[in-house]
Design a protein around this motif. Structure first.
Motif, short mmCIF file in Angstrom:
data_model
loop_
_atom_site.label_atom_id
_atom_site.label_comp_id
_atom_site.label_asym_id
_atom_site.label_seq_id
_atom_site.Cartn_x
_atom_site.Cartn_y
_atom_site.Cartn_z
N ALA A 19 120.63 -64.47 -41.79
CA ALA A 19 121.27 -65.84 -41.87
C ALA A 19 122.81 -65.89 -41.55
O ALA A 19 123.28 -64.78 -41.80
CB ALA A 19 120.95 -65.99 -43.56
N THR A 20 123.25 -66.93 -41.40
CA THR A 20 124.66 -67.07 -41.24
C THR A 20 125.07 -67.98 -42.38
O THR A 20 124.22 -68.56 -43.00
CB THR A 20 125.06 -67.95 -39.77
OG1 THR A 20 124.37 -69.36 -39.79
CG2 THR A 20 124.24 -66.98 -38.63
N ASP A 55 126.24 -71.06 -41.92
CA ASP A 55 125.66 -72.46 -41.73
C ASP A 55 124.31 -72.49 -42.28
O ASP A 55 124.03 -73.85 -42.49
CB ASP A 55 125.88 -72.83 -40.42
CG ASP A 55 127.24 -72.94 -39.83
OD1 ASP A 55 128.29 -73.15 -40.60
OD2 ASP A 55 127.76 -72.56 -38.72
N ASP A 56 123.57 -71.51 -42.27
CA ASP A 56 122.08 -71.61 -42.66
C ASP A 56 121.94 -71.71 -44.22
O ASP A 56 120.93 -72.09 -44.56
CB ASP A 56 121.31 -70.35 -42.31
CG ASP A 56 121.30 -70.12 -40.85
OD1 ASP A 56 121.54 -71.18 -40.21
OD2 ASP A 56 121.08 -68.88 -40.22
N ALA A 62 120.35 -74.90 -45.83
CA ALA A 62 118.85 -75.00 -45.26
C ALA A 62 118.05 -73.78 -46.19
O ALA A 62 116.77 -74.23 -46.80
CB ALA A 62 118.73 -74.91 -44.08
N ILE A 63 118.63 -72.77 -46.67
CA ILE A 63 117.73 -71.84 -47.30
C ILE A 63 117.49 -72.22 -48.75
O ILE A 63 116.50 -71.98 -49.32
CB ILE A 63 118.66 -70.52 -47.10
CG1 ILE A 63 118.55 -69.64 -45.76
CG2 ILE A 63 118.12 -69.32 -48.28
CD1 ILE A 63 119.46 -68.77 -45.62
N ARG A 102 124.98 -61.19 -46.12
CA ARG A 102 124.02 -62.21 -45.51
C ARG A 102 123.19 -61.41 -44.18
O ARG A 102 122.28 -61.63 -43.86
CB ARG A 102 124.78 -63.52 -44.86
CG ARG A 102 124.82 -64.29 -46.07
CD ARG A 102 125.53 -65.71 -45.31
NE ARG A 102 126.64 -65.66 -44.66
CZ ARG A 102 127.92 -65.49 -45.29
NH1 ARG A 102 127.95 -65.51 -46.47
NH2 ARG A 102 129.09 -65.45 -44.48
N VAL A 157 115.07 -64.41 -43.00
CA VAL A 157 114.86 -65.75 -43.12
C VAL A 157 113.66 -66.03 -42.03
O VAL A 157 114.03 -65.84 -40.90
CB VAL A 157 116.13 -66.79 -42.87
CG1 VAL A 157 115.77 -68.34 -42.99
CG2 VAL A 157 117.23 -66.24 -44.04
N TRP A 179 112.05 -69.20 -39.69
CA TRP A 179 112.33 -70.70 -39.24
C TRP A 179 110.80 -71.05 -38.44
O TRP A 179 110.28 -70.45 -37.78
CB TRP A 179 113.51 -70.54 -38.31
CG TRP A 179 114.75 -70.41 -38.96
CD1 TRP A 179 115.36 -68.99 -39.14
CD2 TRP A 179 115.75 -71.20 -39.50
NE1 TRP A 179 116.40 -69.11 -39.72
CE2 TRP A 179 116.62 -70.59 -39.95
CE3 TRP A 179 115.74 -72.48 -39.50
CZ2 TRP A 179 117.63 -71.23 -40.42
CZ3 TRP A 179 116.82 -73.24 -40.03
CH2 TRP A 179 117.70 -72.59 -40.57
N ASP A 232 113.36 -76.17 -36.63
CA ASP A 232 114.74 -76.36 -37.33
C ASP A 232 114.39 -76.37 -38.74
O ASP A 232 115.72 -76.27 -39.58
CB ASP A 232 115.06 -77.63 -36.88
CG ASP A 232 115.67 -77.88 -35.54
OD1 ASP A 232 115.85 -76.79 -34.80
OD2 ASP A 232 115.39 -78.79 -34.67
N VAL A 284 113.68 -73.93 -42.38
CA VAL A 284 113.66 -72.65 -43.04
C VAL A 284 112.10 -72.81 -43.78
O VAL A 284 111.70 -73.73 -44.43
CB VAL A 284 114.49 -72.40 -43.93
CG1 VAL A 284 114.14 -71.21 -44.72
CG2 VAL A 284 115.83 -72.18 -43.49
N GLN A 305 112.13 -66.93 -47.14
CA GLN A 305 113.45 -66.30 -47.15
C GLN A 305 113.09 -65.20 -48.23
O GLN A 305 112.49 -65.14 -49.27
CB GLN A 305 114.61 -66.89 -47.49
CG GLN A 305 114.44 -67.71 -48.94
CD GLN A 305 113.59 -69.29 -48.52
OE1 GLN A 305 113.99 -69.86 -47.57
NE2 GLN A 305 112.42 -69.39 -49.30
#
Length: 324
Positions: free
Chosen positions: A184-185, A187-188, A191-192, A229, A234, A236, A239, A241, A244
């Motif tokens: 994960a980043t 920015d993710d 969404a997670i 992280r 994760v 996908w 786009d 998720v 996780q």
């Protein structure tokens, strides 16, 4: 002739009580089978107790202490939350020095905590509420006290630990087609969080025994310094998720903090793949102890997945309720 002295309730006196309360908690931990590697139970540090006592100054009725001859020999705490079905839950917790047990103090503390919670419930005016209390399987006397006072087991939390030899004997699953797996980043994280929220939406029929998650708080928690992280796994689907696994390394062991798959993507082996990869990464980091906990009653039977990958139940934590 002076009246004989007996234990008395009193409010907390802030930081001055920290040493006494810590001593009580440490003595109870030693007597009640406390597991320092647990993901369910914890023992506060002196600093944590100091912070709690500072906060207690604004709500002293939530912290009844029992004192005898100037010594604090027991104390309790109360708190509450609103569950998904609209039930207001009032939790009480209590600790009695082992040397003072079997003298009725536990019963007296329980009834005092209930009395105070009834007052709070009356002031709040919530139409539907109930008591909650905890006692681990290693606390038979506390368990019996709750049962004797009308409490019942609402659900059971299972703490599980990984047996590496069993994990090594299991074939490594292949990732199902149609998914992209990666760490994960930052920015993710939103969404997670949305994926986790959806994964648990129907796990508690009617919202019973479920405290709705604050998505902003959860995302902020994942962004905190205690999470790595790079360990997140994760999956996908385009786009979105799909699922996780979130490990957390702290307190001398790794905790599998989160394992969940969105309902639309279940029964494809995705959870097994993600968890397997997470465990392999943890071993590469030199982790020797891995723990997680789950609710025995989850409809998805997550416990079966954990058993199949080499986890065994270490301890059970029944959660008790009582109608108001």
């Amino acid at each position: 002739m002076p009246s004989p002295v007996s234990p008395q309730f009193r409010p907390p006196r802030g930081e001055a009580d920290a040493d006494a309360l810590l001593a009580i908690r440490q003595a109870c931990a030693a007597a009640d089978g406390y597991d320092p590697l647990s993901t369910v139970e914890s023992l506060p540090t002196h600093a944590e107790l100091l912070a709690q006592l500072r906060a207690a100054a604004n709500a002293p009725d939530h912290w009844p202490l029992i004192e005898f001859n100037g010594e604090v020999i027991a104390y309790g705490r109360t708190g509450g939350w609103l569950e998904g079905d609209g039930t207001r839950v009032w939790l009480h917790l209590g600790w009695v020095r082992p040397a003072w047990r079997d003298r009725g103090l536990g019963t007296a503390l329980l009834r005092e905590l209930e009395r105070r919670l009834r007052q709070l419930a009356t002031v709040e005016g919530t139409p539907r509420w109930e008591f909650a209390a905890n006692a681990a399987a290693t606390e038979p006397a506390a368990t019996q006290l709750l049962l004797d006072n009308g409490y019942h087991v609402a659900y059971t939390v299972l703490e599980m630990g990984l047996v590496w030899d069993a994990f090594d004997a299991i074939a490594r699953p292949e990732a199902p087609a149609g998914f992209t797996l990666r760490p994960a980043t930052a920015d993710d994280l939103p969404a997670i969080t949305r994926s986790v929220t959806e994964a648990y939406r129907d796990e508690y029929p009617g919202g019973r025994y479920h405290e709705p998650m604050d998505e902003a708080d959860y995302t902020a928690d994942l962004a905190g310094p205690h999470f790595d992280r790079g360990l997140f796994k994760v999956a996908w689907a385009g786009d979105e998720v799909a699922g996780q696994v979130i490990p957390l390394i702290e307190r001398g062991r790794a905790e599998i903090y989160e394992v969940s798959v969105r309902p639309a993507y279940r029964r494809r082996g995705l959870g097994r793949v993600l968890l397997t990869q997470a465990l392999l990464d943890l071993r590469a980091r030199g982790v020797t102890t891995v723990r997680l906990h789950t609710m025995a009653e989850f409809p998805t039977r997550a416990v079966d997945l954990y058993h199949s990958l080499g986890f065994e139940t270490v301890k059970t934590f029944p959660r008790y309720r009582k109608a108001s």
